[in-house]
Design a protein around this motif. Structure first.
Motif, PDB file in Angstrom:
ATOM      1  N   TRP A 188       0.836  -1.199   0.000  1.00 16.68           N
ATOM      2  CA  TRP A 188       0.000   0.000   0.000  1.00 16.68           C
ATOM      3  C   TRP A 188       0.872   1.251   0.000  1.00 16.68           C
ATOM      4  N   ARG A 189       0.338   2.287  -0.593  1.00 17.40           N
ATOM      5  CA  ARG A 189       1.054   3.562  -0.713  1.00 17.40           C
ATOM      6  C   ARG A 189       0.115   4.701  -0.366  1.00 17.40           C
ATOM      7  N   ALA A 190       0.556   5.572   0.525  1.00 20.47           N
ATOM      8  CA  ALA A 190      -0.150   6.823   0.813  1.00 20.47           C
ATOM      9  C   ALA A 190       0.742   7.950   0.298  1.00 20.47           C
ATOM     10  N   GLU A 191       0.292   8.615  -0.758  1.00 23.60           N
ATOM     11  CA  GLU A 191       1.094   9.668  -1.404  1.00 23.60           C
ATOM     12  C   GLU A 191       0.404  11.020  -1.269  1.00 23.60           C
ATOM     13  N   TYR A 192       1.167  12.025  -0.868  1.00 21.69           N
ATOM     14  CA  TYR A 192       0.627  13.376  -0.715  1.00 21.69           C
ATOM     15  C   TYR A 192       1.357  14.300  -1.685  1.00 21.69           C
ATOM     16  N   LYS A 193       0.587  14.970  -2.519  1.00 22.55           N
ATOM     17  CA  LYS A 193       1.162  15.840  -3.532  1.00 22.55           C
ATOM     18  C   LYS A 193       1.580  17.174  -2.919  1.00 22.55           C
ATOM     19  N   VAL A 194       2.854  17.524  -3.049  1.00 24.15           N
ATOM     20  CA  VAL A 194       3.370  18.755  -2.459  1.00 24.15           C
ATOM     21  C   VAL A 194       3.661  19.818  -3.519  1.00 24.15           C
ATOM     22  N   ALA A 195       3.690  19.458  -4.803  1.00 25.61           N
ATOM     23  CA  ALA A 195       3.903  20.394  -5.910  1.00 25.61           C
ATOM     24  C   ALA A 195       3.323  19.757  -7.158  1.00 25.61           C
ATOM     25  N   ARG A 206       4.611  18.529  -9.718  1.00 24.35           N
ATOM     26  CA  ARG A 206       5.310  17.347 -10.215  1.00 24.35           C
ATOM     27  C   ARG A 206       5.888  16.462  -9.115  1.00 24.35           C
ATOM     28  N   TRP A 207       5.731  16.853  -7.868  1.00 23.50           N
ATOM     29  CA  TRP A 207       6.385  16.126  -6.784  1.00 23.50           C
ATOM     30  C   TRP A 207       5.389  15.668  -5.731  1.00 23.50           C
ATOM     31  N   GLY A 208       5.657  14.491  -5.171  1.00 27.10           N
ATOM     32  CA  GLY A 208       4.863  13.962  -4.078  1.00 27.10           C
ATOM     33  C   GLY A 208       5.748  13.241  -3.079  1.00 27.10           C
ATOM     34  N   VAL A 209       5.280  13.152  -1.854  1.00 27.38           N
ATOM     35  CA  VAL A 209       5.978  12.391  -0.812  1.00 27.38           C
ATOM     36  C   VAL A 209       4.978  11.410  -0.209  1.00 27.38           C
ATOM     37  N   PHE A 228       8.331  10.959  -4.976  1.00 25.08           N
ATOM     38  CA  PHE A 228       7.776  10.704  -6.300  1.00 25.08           C
ATOM     39  C   PHE A 228       7.974  11.914  -7.216  1.00 25.08           C
ATOM     40  N   TYR A 229       8.251  11.620  -8.500  1.00 23.63           N
ATOM     41  CA  TYR A 229       8.354  12.673  -9.520  1.00 23.63           C
ATOM     42  C   TYR A 229       7.539  12.258 -10.733  1.00 23.63           C
ATOM     43  N   ASN A 230       6.648  13.155 -11.189  1.00 23.30           N
ATOM     44  CA  ASN A 230       5.811  12.893 -12.345  1.00 23.30           C
ATOM     45  C   ASN A 230       5.672  14.168 -13.158  1.00 23.30           C
ATOM     46  N   PRO A 231       6.394  14.299 -14.299  1.00 26.81           N
ATOM     47  CA  PRO A 231       6.337  15.534 -15.079  1.00 26.81           C
ATOM     48  C   PRO A 231       5.014  15.766 -15.772  1.00 26.81           C
ATOM     49  N   GLY A 232       4.159  14.726 -15.837  1.00 30.95           N
ATOM     50  CA  GLY A 232       2.861  14.885 -16.483  1.00 30.95           C
ATOM     51  C   GLY A 232       1.798  15.436 -15.562  1.00 30.95           C
ATOM     52  N   GLY A 233       2.141  15.692 -14.306  1.00 30.95           N
ATOM     53  CA  GLY A 233       1.154  16.170 -13.350  1.00 30.95           C
ATOM     54  C   GLY A 233       0.767  17.610 -13.571  1.00 30.95           C
ATOM     55  N   GLU A 234      -0.465  17.937 -13.192  1.00 36.61           N
ATOM     56  CA  GLU A 234      -0.955  19.308 -13.223  1.00 36.61           C
ATOM     57  C   GLU A 234      -1.245  19.753 -11.793  1.00 36.61           C
ATOM     58  N   ASP A 235      -1.562  21.040 -11.627  1.00 33.02           N
ATOM     59  CA  ASP A 235      -1.747  21.580 -10.284  1.00 33.02           C
ATOM     60  C   ASP A 235      -2.890  20.918  -9.527  1.00 33.02           C
ATOM     61  N   ASP A 236      -3.896  20.414 -10.263  1.00 30.75           N
ATOM     62  CA  ASP A 236      -5.043  19.829  -9.575  1.00 30.75           C
ATOM     63  C   ASP A 236      -5.026  18.305  -9.612  1.00 30.75           C
ATOM     64  N   ASP A 237      -3.901  17.722 -10.005  1.00 27.86           N
ATOM     65  CA  ASP A 237      -3.794  16.270 -10.007  1.00 27.86           C
ATOM     66  C   ASP A 237      -3.678  15.754  -8.578  1.00 27.86           C
ATOM     67  N   ILE A 238      -3.862  14.436  -8.446  1.00 29.10           N
ATOM     68  CA  ILE A 238      -3.709  13.793  -7.147  1.00 29.10           C
ATOM     69  C   ILE A 238      -2.623  12.749  -7.271  1.00 29.10           C
ATOM     70  N   GLU A 255       7.339  10.669 -21.716  1.00 26.99           N
ATOM     71  CA  GLU A 255       7.418  11.145 -20.338  1.00 26.99           C
ATOM     72  C   GLU A 255       8.233  10.166 -19.498  1.00 26.99           C
ATOM     73  N   PHE A 256       8.962  10.723 -18.546  1.00 26.87           N
ATOM     74  CA  PHE A 256       9.747   9.917 -17.620  1.00 26.87           C
ATOM     75  C   PHE A 256       9.226  10.162 -16.213  1.00 26.87           C
ATOM     76  N   VAL A 257       8.894   9.089 -15.507  1.00 27.64           N
ATOM     77  CA  VAL A 257       8.421   9.184 -14.123  1.00 27.64           C
ATOM     78  C   VAL A 257       9.315   8.298 -13.259  1.00 27.64           C
ATOM     79  N   PHE A 258       9.457   8.686 -11.993  1.00 24.69           N
ATOM     80  CA  PHE A 258      10.245   7.829 -11.117  1.00 24.69           C
ATOM     81  C   PHE A 258       9.854   8.063  -9.663  1.00 24.69           C
ATOM     82  N   ASN A 259      10.225   7.106  -8.829  1.00 28.06           N
ATOM     83  CA  ASN A 259      10.145   7.269  -7.380  1.00 28.06           C
ATOM     84  C   ASN A 259      11.334   6.559  -6.752  1.00 28.06           C
ATOM     85  N   ILE A 260      11.766   7.068  -5.623  1.00 27.20           N
ATOM     86  CA  ILE A 260      12.902   6.501  -4.910  1.00 27.20           C
ATOM     87  C   ILE A 260      12.580   6.503  -3.424  1.00 27.20           C
TER      88      ILE A 260
END
Length: 296
Positions: free
Chosen positions: A199-206, A208-211, A240-250, A268-273
């Motif tokens: 399971w993953r709980a991700e919170y969008k902080v920008a 293109r970025w989430g933690v 998390f990094y996702n360049p396809g994200g928009e301001d209202d994405d989740i 598009e290139f996406v990644f998480n570490i």
């Protein structure tokens, strides 16, 4: 009950369920994958997942000690004493959306078991069906079925099936994978179904970025009980990094714009570490994980 409250309670519910079930697993080097429910027709993704593991799981230490007493192996124990015990696991996956609902993928896995050389461990073919499409806030639901062909001698093939669930609320996205497994073939070692979860709980902080936080676990045989400490479980933070994200994405890719002019798909290139910390004696002490994908 609100989605935020469900997001807060679900990890505790899952842990409570796991404490009530038992089995002694054969420790695997997991690639720490959280699968998403979204399917997009015509989209191709090439994905790499890898992890470096530190720490000698207790169950494998006992097995290595027995081998050493019998005059076999022993190299891994020497490495651990010298602080050099590090192992790796890797996945390469290709997936394609064949319709608006169906996705097909194939993955090649490789790892380095105890006292063995790095080698390919399995080849998997998987189908995914998206039952409910998540659009912003709300729920997404998909089901997967997969068959894994073991490539090492003496190991069993494996069937895997189960749901993928997404719950979105504002900047928070909760994703769960709860899959049942079954070994097949002459080399099977389990009597019944196994269970794997993530399971993953991700919170969008920008934009293109989430933690977030991710947790993974495995019960290899639900019919052969053992304690929680005999199972593989780990938890840790992820970026998390996702360049396809928009301001209202989740926490993921944005919805397509209905007015967008058609054309060739964008690359598009996406990644998480992240880092995973073992919670039980049969889990590696620490693992550094990376997941990256190219979508087009």
């Amino acid at each position: 009950m609100t989605l935020r409250r469900w997001a807060a309670l679900l990890p505790a519910i899952m842990l409570g369920t796991l404490f009530g079930t038992t089995v002694t697993p054969k420790q695997a080097l997991a690639e720490f994958e959280i699968q998403e429910s979204e399917v997009e027709k015509g989209e191709t993704e090439v994905e790499y997942r890898g992890a470096v593991h530190w720490g000698f799981p207790g169950a494998e230490r006992e097995e290595a000690e027995e081998d050493e007493e019998e005059g076999e192996g022993g190299g891994a124990l020497d490495e651990e004493e010298e602080g050099e015990f590090v192992r790796q696991s890797h996945d390469i996956e290709l997936q394609y959306g064949i319709t608006e609902r169906w996705l097909i993928s194939t993955a090649l896995s490789a790892d380095e078991p105890l006292d063995e050389d790095f080698d390919v461990s399995s080849v998997e073919i998987e189908l995914q069906y998206e039952l409910i499409e998540r659009e912003g806030n709300g729920i997404g639901l998909a089901f997967i079925g997969a068959y894994g062909f073991a490539t090492r001698g003496g190991e069993a093939d494996e069937i895997e099936f189960g749901p993928i669930v997404e719950l979105g609320s504002g900047p928070l996205l909760l994703t769960t994978n709860t899959f049942f497994t079954s070994q097949v073939g002459d080399h099977r070692e389990t009597d019944g179904l196994g269970f794997e979860y993530g399971w993953r709980a991700e919170y969008k902080v920008a934009s293109r970025w989430g933690v977030g936080v991710e947790m993974f676990g495995e019960i290899e045989d639900l019919s052969n009980a053992g304690s929680f400490d005999d199972q593989a479980h780990s938890i840790g933070p992820t970026l998390f990094y996702n360049p396809g994200g928009e301001d209202d994405d989740i926490g993921g890719e944005g919805d397509d714009d209905d007015d967008e002019i058609g054309g060739p798909p964008e690359l598009e290139f996406v990644f998480n570490i992240g880092v995973q910390f073992g919670l039980t004696d049969v889990t590696s002490d620490t693992a550094l994980k990376f997941q990256g994908g190219i979508e087009f």
